[in-house]
Design an enzyme around this catalytic site. Structure first.
Site, PDB file in Angstrom:
ATOM      1  N   PHE A 131       0.796  -1.296  -0.033  1.00  0.00           N
ATOM      2  CA  PHE A 131       0.008   0.089  -0.078  1.00  0.00           C
ATOM      3  C   PHE A 131       0.804   1.149   0.037  1.00  0.00           C
ATOM      4  O   PHE A 131       1.552   1.422   0.924  1.00  0.00           O
ATOM      5  CB  PHE A 131      -0.969  -0.106   1.274  1.00  0.00           C
ATOM      6  CG  PHE A 131      -1.741   1.205   1.203  1.00  0.00           C
ATOM      7  CD1 PHE A 131      -3.156   1.082   0.543  1.00  0.00           C
ATOM      8  CD2 PHE A 131      -1.463   2.378   1.955  1.00  0.00           C
ATOM      9  CE1 PHE A 131      -3.941   2.242   0.469  1.00  0.00           C
ATOM     10  CE2 PHE A 131      -2.360   3.351   1.634  1.00  0.00           C
ATOM     11  CZ  PHE A 131      -3.587   3.326   1.237  1.00  0.00           C
ATOM     12  N   ASP A 219       9.429   3.135   1.377  1.00  0.00           N
ATOM     13  CA  ASP A 219       8.159   3.699   1.765  1.00  0.00           C
ATOM     14  C   ASP A 219       8.111   3.447   3.666  1.00  0.00           C
ATOM     15  O   ASP A 219       7.809   2.339   3.883  1.00  0.00           O
ATOM     16  CB  ASP A 219       6.906   3.203   1.125  1.00  0.00           C
ATOM     17  CG  ASP A 219       5.682   3.893   1.615  1.00  0.00           C
ATOM     18  OD1 ASP A 219       5.659   4.824   2.563  1.00  0.00           O
ATOM     19  OD2 ASP A 219       4.780   3.964   0.830  1.00  0.00           O
ATOM     20  N   LYS A 248       2.891  10.880   7.936  1.00  0.00           N
ATOM     21  CA  LYS A 248       2.037  10.515   9.062  1.00  0.00           C
ATOM     22  C   LYS A 248       2.726  11.126  10.363  1.00  0.00           C
ATOM     23  O   LYS A 248       2.246  12.388  10.650  1.00  0.00           O
ATOM     24  CB  LYS A 248       1.880   9.039   9.240  1.00  0.00           C
ATOM     25  CG  LYS A 248       0.754   8.407   8.048  1.00  0.00           C
ATOM     26  CD  LYS A 248       0.562   7.043   8.415  1.00  0.00           C
ATOM     27  CE  LYS A 248      -0.245   6.191   7.257  1.00  0.00           C
ATOM     28  NZ  LYS A 248      -1.368   6.831   7.120  1.00  0.00           N
TER      29      LYS A 248
END
Length: 880
Positions: A131, A219, A248
């Protein structure tokens, strides 16, 4: 309806996760009623310090006091420059050049652009189940079709290899490295189920990519900045990625920001000249990001070290939970404060259709999360990539007290599931009335015509079922007997929101010819009472959705069980959606008629002389049963609903069809014909048949009446009168209740109940003077295991399911049993196919109880007494 994403709002409402949250402090949030919840989700890791951390507010207030300009492009942004310098200091190796963005997905987009520009290649390699975001480029790198379908993704140039498999990566690079710009990968797959790769995988992948001049993009948007117990998940590695992606936690839970940090060897000034973003580099966001780094780096990263220590404690407590509940928990995995709790699959559970349905259709962890939030006050969330995994991502400031509270809540829900007390799991969902579901069906009711699905797999079928009565709910979920009447009504309303879905896999079955088929039982979660009147359109929507789901799964045949056939007008409204459809009514009828023939022969009740009454004769099964039985019987009476003003006309039409069959269809020399056909043909000379046979049954009736005789083909809406001298009764209505009490019928009456729910009351008949059996049951040449949906012995199934499987096995490609005018020719064809493939009428039973030879022998005596009494009447009249 809310203006903010109504689809998401409906999902939250369904699982009672729509509580307005009005306050957040540290690791707690508070709703508008003042109830406090422990946040063990931290906005998927974006709240490192919990809610409203004072240090970040202090930084914001200071920025206000200083009158710090937020947006100063194209001039220099001092806070952005300071942030970039600090990221260069704390990231591994020579990662040094930062591009700031506004989100994780935008960070991925920037990395993809840079990789393509730097290498001159367009290929982007990522991993299955990974993802990376939901903007188009990031979505294309996300190796999950569920997210991509409908968005023209993946875009050209994207491909995938299995996660954690170095050999697969090596093979792809050796075969196509000259077209690949970069390999993007997560150090731990977050949305993919908190999947940790084998030790050394990331280092080896970096080295392997470097040997092929392919950039590696790591990532760390979810893992970075303390989440795993290290400042970065790759901190302990020996290799340095070409690009490191953060987001985030970088904004401290206060500001949206992302960062792509690049090694000088991977940087390209052309990218720096062409790529920009209006809101990136803004000083206000970067001030907060700098304050975030201050907290993380404080006291030699004390907070990060606490996460490592407490993460080990969390893991030990969850491992202990796993040991206590191995029937509930399948695995615990993750690092630090990024943990996945995987639950067992409940597809095969015989004790709960709800858990089986939820397990198959992605509802298990939403149900568990709903319970934890509403009952235990613990905020968690499922992973949408892997619906049996719950993510546990507490704020980095959570300590062992918070861990103990969370584990206690998880223990409570595991105990409930282990004890099979699913009522306790869902009770909070049904505490209040559920708003009625609205239909989306267009007013004209027309269905789109869809070409046959080219991806349909031969022999693959789906069969639609639903609750036929409230007792079905308790049979499939015994713990739900604890529902109050109000809770049960609310549950029936709640499950409708879930909609249709897969309920039980039917493993491969094999017919007598060696043909094979496999498929799914699908659930349309409604009761018959919900599928009538105002609820009919809602039911129709669900049935169409179910057919579409089946088509997307490759079904080449869809069968309609019980009221799903009635709602769709015998399947008419479900056709033209890319697959062959059957209502299953033809084989149900064949089985019922053969069952009557079988029991009548064993009871020495001569069918060719018998008076047969068909109740519900205007319906699909009733009509076809009447046509088939009329060829065998001595006399037939059609009975319909007296409250429907159209019934006499409908019955008249069926009676006319019967007359046509008896007059003009050649008699089968291999089948004993009834007296009805002979009597009708003898009377034909006295009746003006004409060219138009409309009303011919009425004309025959008048002719017989003129001779003082009873017509062999009659119809009425007066049930009691028809039953007075009936020998055989077939019941096939769509009524939801019992219409007949067998104790009220005359001795020697044989009754076949095809209706579901049953139309004949489950009552003990003294002395077996009346024999009732379930019609429409099939005995296939294999066992059928429906798990929690099993209401019959495994060697039996309903005729509609039998027809669905038979047609799939036979490879029939056109629709069958559609509408109310079922074909005698199709009935004969299906009867032949049933014999070829080994499908037979079931052994005689009623309400699941086997009808023994002794019971049939006892009933036969009443038949004999009845026939003797019938013979005595004319003899007494002759003597007088």
């Amino acid at each position: 309806m809310t203006g903010l994403n109504p689809a998401r709002a409906a999902l939250l409402r369904m699982f009672a996760l729509d509580t307005p949250i009005v306050k957040g402090t540290g690791f707690h949030v508070t709703d508008e009623d003042g109830r406090e919840y422990l946040d063990f989700l931290a906005q998927y890791g974006a709240l490192p310090f919990g809610h409203n951390p004072p240090e970040l507010w202090t930084a914001l207030v200071a920025a206000q006091s200083e009158q710090l300009p937020s947006l100063v492009q194209p001039l220099r942004a001092v806070e952005a420059e300071r942030l970039a310098d600090r990221l260069a200091e704390i990231t591994p190796g020579d990662l040094a050049i930062t591009t700031l963005t506004n989100s994780g997905a935008e960070t991925v987009e920037a990395a993809i652009k840079l990789a393509r520009l730097k290498t001159g290649r367009t290929g982007i390699l990522s991993t299955h189940n990974g993802f990376h975001g939901k903007t188009l480029g990031a979505l294309s790198a996300t190796g999950k079709p569920m997210y991509q379908d409908g968005f023209a993704a993946p875009a050209p140039g994207f491909s995938y290899v299995p996660y954690g498999n170095l050999e697969a990566l090596r093979e792809r690079l050796e075969a196509a490295a000259d077209g690949i710009a970069a390999f993007i990968v997560e150090p731990i797959q977050g949305e993919g189920g908190v999947i940790c790769p084998p030790d050394g995988y990331i280092d080896a992948a970096i080295a392997l990519c470097r040997s092929h001049d392919v950039l590696l993009i790591l990532d760390e948007i979810q893992t970075g900045l303390g989440r795993t117990g290290d400042l970065f998940a790759c901190s302990a590695g020996n290799e340095v990625p070409d690009m490191l992606l953060l987001s985030k936690a970088l904004g401290g839970g206060m500001m949206p920001i992302g960062a792509c940090i690049v090694r000088p060897s991977a940087w390209d000034d052309r990218f720096g000249q062409r790529h920009s973003s209006t809101f990136a580099n803004n000083n206000l966001t970067c001030r907060v990001a700098n304050a975030t780094l201050d907290l993380l780096l404080k006291d030699d990263q004390a907070m990060v070290r606490d996460v490592a220590s407490n993460g080990t404690y969390l893991r030990s407590q969850l491992d202990a939970l796993w040991t206590r509940y191995p029937d509930v928990i399948k695995e615990v995995r993750g690092r630090g404060y990024m943990v996945g709790l995987e639950f067992q699959r409940f597809d095969e559970r015989m004790d709960s259709a709800t858990m089986a349905f939820s397990s198959i259709n992605g509802g298990v962890t939403p149900l568990i999360s709903s319970y934890l939030f509403n009952v235990q006050g613990l905020l968690t969330a499922p992973l949408f990539n892997e619906t049996h995994v719950m993510r546990l991502q507490p704020t980095l400031i959570a300590g062992r007290t918070e861990i103990d509270r969370a584990v206690a809540a998880l223990d409570a829900v595991c105990a409930i599931i282990s004890a099979r007390d699913y009522y306790a799991l869902v009770r909070h969902l049904v505490a209040k009335p559920i708003p009625a579901l609205e239909s989306s069906t267009q007013k004209d009711g027309t269905a789109p015509v869809i070409a046959h699905n080219d991806a349909a797999e031969p022999g693959r079928f789906a069969f639609l079922i639903h609750y036929t009565e409230k007792e079905d709910i308790f049979r499939s979920d015994p713990s739900f007997r604890q529902f109050s009447d109000e809770e049960l009504d609310n549950w029936c309303a709640w499950v409708k929101q879930f909609g249709p879905g897969f309920a039980r896999r039917v493993p491969q079955v094999k017919s007598k010819t060696g043909a094979t088929a496999e498929g799914w039982i699908m659930s349309v979660p409604m009761l018959p009472s919900d599928m009538r009147g105002p609820g009919r359109n809602v039911a129709l929507d669900m049935i169409k959705d179910a057919v579409d789901i089946a088509v997307s799964d490759g079904a080449s045949r869809v069968g309609l069980g019980a009221f799903t056939s009635i709602v769709t007008r015998g399947g008419l409204a479900a056709t033209g959606r890319g697959t062959s459809v059957t209502s299953g009514n033809t084989l149900s009828t064949i089985s019922a008629v053969k069952g009557i023939q079988n029991v009548a022969a064993r009871a020495e009740l001569p069918l060719e002389d018998a008076h047969v009454v068909v109740i519900g004769a205007a319906g699909a099964i009733g009509r076809l049963s009447s046509l088939m039985l009329a060829r065998l019987a001595g006399r037939i009476t059609l009975v319909g609903n007296a409250s429907n003003p159209f019934t006499p006309k409908l019955l008249s039409n069926v009676a006319d069809e019967i007359c046509d069959v008896l007059l003009y269809q050649p008699l089968d020399p291999n089948r004993k014909s009834g007296q009805a056909a002979a009597r009708l043909r003898r009377m034909a000379d006295r009746v003006n048949l004409g060219d138009d046979h409309k009303g011919i049954a009425g004309r025959f009736g008048a002719a017989f009446q003129a001779l003082g005789q009873v017509s062999p083909v009659d119809f009425t809406t007066q049930l009691d009168g028809a039953l007075a001298d009936a020998d055989i009764v077939l019941v096939a209505t769509s009524a939801e209740m019992a219409l007949l009490d067998p104790r009220a019928l005359r001795p020697g009456t044989l009754v076949c109940d095809v209706a579901r729910p049953p139309n004949v009351a489950d009552a003990l008949v003294p002395g077996q003077s009346v024999l009732v059996f379930d019609g429409g049951l099939i005995q296939p040449p294999f066992e059928v295991d429906l798990g929690a949906f099993q209401t019959l012995p495994k060697n039996l199934c309903w005729g509609c399911l039998g027809e669905t499987m038979l047609l799939a096995l036979a490879g029939e490609k056109h629709d069958y049993s559609i509408g109310s005018r079922l074909s005698l020719a199709d009935a004969d064809r299906l009867s032949h196919l049933a014999e070829v493939h080994g499908f037979a009428p079931s052994p005689t039973q009623w309400y699941g109880r086997h009808v023994s030879d002794a019971e049939i022998t006892s009933f036969a005596q009443h038949v004999a007494d009845n026939r003797q009494a019938s013979r005595d009447v004319p003899m007494a009249a002759q003597r007088s």
